[in-house]
Design a protein around this motif. Structure first.
Motif, PDB file in Angstrom:
ATOM      1  N   ILE A  12       3.740   0.321  14.614  1.00 26.23           N
ATOM      2  CA  ILE A  12       4.569  -0.516  15.475  1.00 26.23           C
ATOM      3  C   ILE A  12       3.996  -0.434  16.889  1.00 26.23           C
ATOM      4  N   THR A  13       3.720  -1.569  17.496  1.00 24.90           N
ATOM      5  CA  THR A  13       3.083  -1.609  18.810  1.00 24.90           C
ATOM      6  C   THR A  13       4.096  -1.930  19.903  1.00 24.90           C
ATOM      7  N   LYS A  14       3.671  -1.707  21.136  1.00 24.34           N
ATOM      8  CA  LYS A  14       4.514  -2.060  22.276  1.00 24.34           C
ATOM      9  C   LYS A  14       4.792  -3.563  22.303  1.00 24.34           C
ATOM     10  N   TYR A  15       3.828  -4.345  21.867  1.00 24.94           N
ATOM     11  CA  TYR A  15       4.010  -5.797  21.811  1.00 24.94           C
ATOM     12  C   TYR A  15       5.128  -6.158  20.836  1.00 24.94           C
ATOM     13  N   ASP A  16       5.135  -5.502  19.663  1.00 27.65           N
ATOM     14  CA  ASP A  16       6.188  -5.757  18.678  1.00 27.65           C
ATOM     15  C   ASP A  16       7.566  -5.465  19.268  1.00 27.65           C
ATOM     16  N   VAL A  26      10.536  -1.195  28.151  1.00 27.59           N
ATOM     17  CA  VAL A  26      11.126  -0.588  26.965  1.00 27.59           C
ATOM     18  C   VAL A  26      10.250   0.554  26.481  1.00 27.59           C
ATOM     19  N   GLY A  27      10.901   1.655  26.124  1.00 29.39           N
ATOM     20  CA  GLY A  27      10.191   2.780  25.530  1.00 29.39           C
ATOM     21  C   GLY A  27      10.381   2.771  24.027  1.00 29.39           C
ATOM     22  N   VAL A  34       6.023   4.683   4.462  1.00 34.06           N
ATOM     23  CA  VAL A  34       5.045   5.053   3.433  1.00 34.06           C
ATOM     24  C   VAL A  34       4.826   3.802   2.597  1.00 34.06           C
ATOM     25  N   GLY A  35       3.752   3.088   2.913  1.00 30.79           N
ATOM     26  CA  GLY A  35       3.558   1.776   2.331  1.00 30.79           C
ATOM     27  C   GLY A  35       4.630   0.835   2.861  1.00 30.79           C
ATOM     28  N   ALA A  36       5.402   0.244   1.961  1.00 38.37           N
ATOM     29  CA  ALA A  36       6.480  -0.658   2.378  1.00 38.37           C
ATOM     30  C   ALA A  36       7.841   0.015   2.285  1.00 38.37           C
ATOM     31  N   ALA A  37       7.860   1.351   2.171  1.00 39.20           N
ATOM     32  CA  ALA A  37       9.123   2.078   2.030  1.00 39.20           C
ATOM     33  C   ALA A  37       9.419   2.888   3.288  1.00 39.20           C
ATOM     34  N   GLY A  38      10.677   2.802   3.750  1.00 39.30           N
ATOM     35  CA  GLY A  38      11.117   3.635   4.869  1.00 39.30           C
ATOM     36  C   GLY A  38      10.633   3.124   6.215  1.00 39.30           C
ATOM     37  N   GLY A  39      10.551   4.043   7.171  1.00 40.41           N
ATOM     38  CA  GLY A  39      10.152   3.712   8.524  1.00 40.41           C
ATOM     39  C   GLY A  39      11.339   3.740   9.471  1.00 40.41           C
ATOM     40  N   LEU A  40      11.181   4.383  10.635  1.00 42.71           N
ATOM     41  CA  LEU A  40      12.236   4.475  11.637  1.00 42.71           C
ATOM     42  C   LEU A  40      11.691   4.059  12.991  1.00 42.71           C
ATOM     43  N   LEU A  41      12.563   3.488  13.824  1.00 45.04           N
ATOM     44  CA  LEU A  41      12.163   3.032  15.153  1.00 45.04           C
ATOM     45  C   LEU A  41      13.298   3.258  16.140  1.00 45.04           C
ATOM     46  N   LEU A  42      12.973   3.879  17.264  1.00 45.73           N
ATOM     47  CA  LEU A  42      13.906   4.036  18.380  1.00 45.73           C
ATOM     48  C   LEU A  42      13.356   3.286  19.579  1.00 45.73           C
TER      49      LEU A  42
END
Length: 278
Positions: A12-16, A26-27, A34-42
């Motif tokens: 995930i990039t700053k542009y996204d 924004v921080g 893991v592949g297309a499973a999971g992932g977290l973003l704050l």
């Protein structure tokens, strides 16, 4: 502060994030999928929160820093609970360690994939073993489970309904911010309702300007913006933005009013179904 679960993104990039947030101030921190499973973003507003430290696990993401408006040193942790009994225990142990490491008021929020009481799940008469263990962990950590003010359940699938999304704060946090409340937002097409934490003392200000991705795929959008911007000539920049916003509202109504009605109709239907299940 905004937390997203199941991003299904390895990078995930700053542009996204800027596109989602609507501003470059924004921080961000993320845990890759893991592949297309999971992932977290704050994500957070750099003007209101200054990050000091960041800690990551496979199913949680914690940032420690200062809420500048309150000079409040705290930690916020986004959680995506495991499914199996042993996996859940591992997550709880890791969260206990991080809370002890930070030694500041902390808030845990997200999908814990577990209920705390019988009323948290439709048509359940007793707590499963994992729920009893989760309840013991919450009590041992001296956490406060913020009550939902406007609904009973947060997860829906078919005839099944549960409250597995929650916000947990420790006593130090409650003492510093005693007037917070928790409510659920419209879930749209998701199985989960978003959770919104508010300070009951704060009143809402002006609504931020928002755009739709569908605007940028419309053949006449960019041409309209260029034409309107040039027609405003040498007017001050804030005045041009205000004038363009007014024009955009009219253009949106002319081209997408039917879509708004359809979305509102679908949201109303979902709300009715949620109310019936609650």
């Amino acid at each position: 502060m905004l937390g997203l679960l199941e991003t299904k993104r390895e990078v995930i990039t700053k542009y996204d994030v800027t596109r989602i947030w609507g501003s470059s101030a924004v921080g961000l921190e993320f845990v890759e999928s893991v592949g297309a499973a999971g992932g977290l973003l704050l994500m957070w507003d750099d003007l209101f929160f200054q990050k000091r430290n960041c800690y990551k696990g496979e199913r949680w993401l914690c940032i420690e820093g200062v809420l500048t408006t309150m000079k409040f040193h705290c930690a916020l942790c986004l959680v995506y609970g495991a499914y199996g009994r042993e996996g859940k225990r591992v997550v709880w142990e890791e969260l206990s360690y991080i809370a002890g490491l930070c030694q500041v008021p902390f808030c845990l929020f997200g999908d814990f994939n577990e209920i705390l009481q019988v009323e948290d799940r439709k048509e359940v008469n007793s707590l499963p073993a994992t729920a009893e263990e989760f309840k013991e962990w919450v009590q041992d950590m001296q956490l406060i489970d913020l009550p939902l003010s406007d609904r009973k359940f947060t997860w829906f699938r078919g005839q099944s309904c549960s409250r597995i999304n929650r916000v947990l704060i420790n006593i130090k946090w409650a003492e510093k911010v005693p007037d917070i409340r928790l409510k659920g937002g419209p879930r749209g097409l998701s199985d989960h309702c978003p959770l919104i934490v508010e300070d009951a003392r704060v009143r809402g200000g002006p609504r931020p300007f928002r755009s739709l991705d569908s605007w940028f795929t419309h053949v006449g959008f960019l041409r309209m913006v260029k034409t309107e911007w040039r027609s405003l000539g040498d007017a001050p920049f804030p005045c041009k933005l205000k004038a363009l916003t007014t024009r955009l509202k009219k253009w949106h109504k002319d081209n997408f009013s039917d879509m708004d009605k359809r979305l509102m109709m679908f949201e109303d239907e979902i709300k009715k179904l949620d109310t019936m299940d609650s």
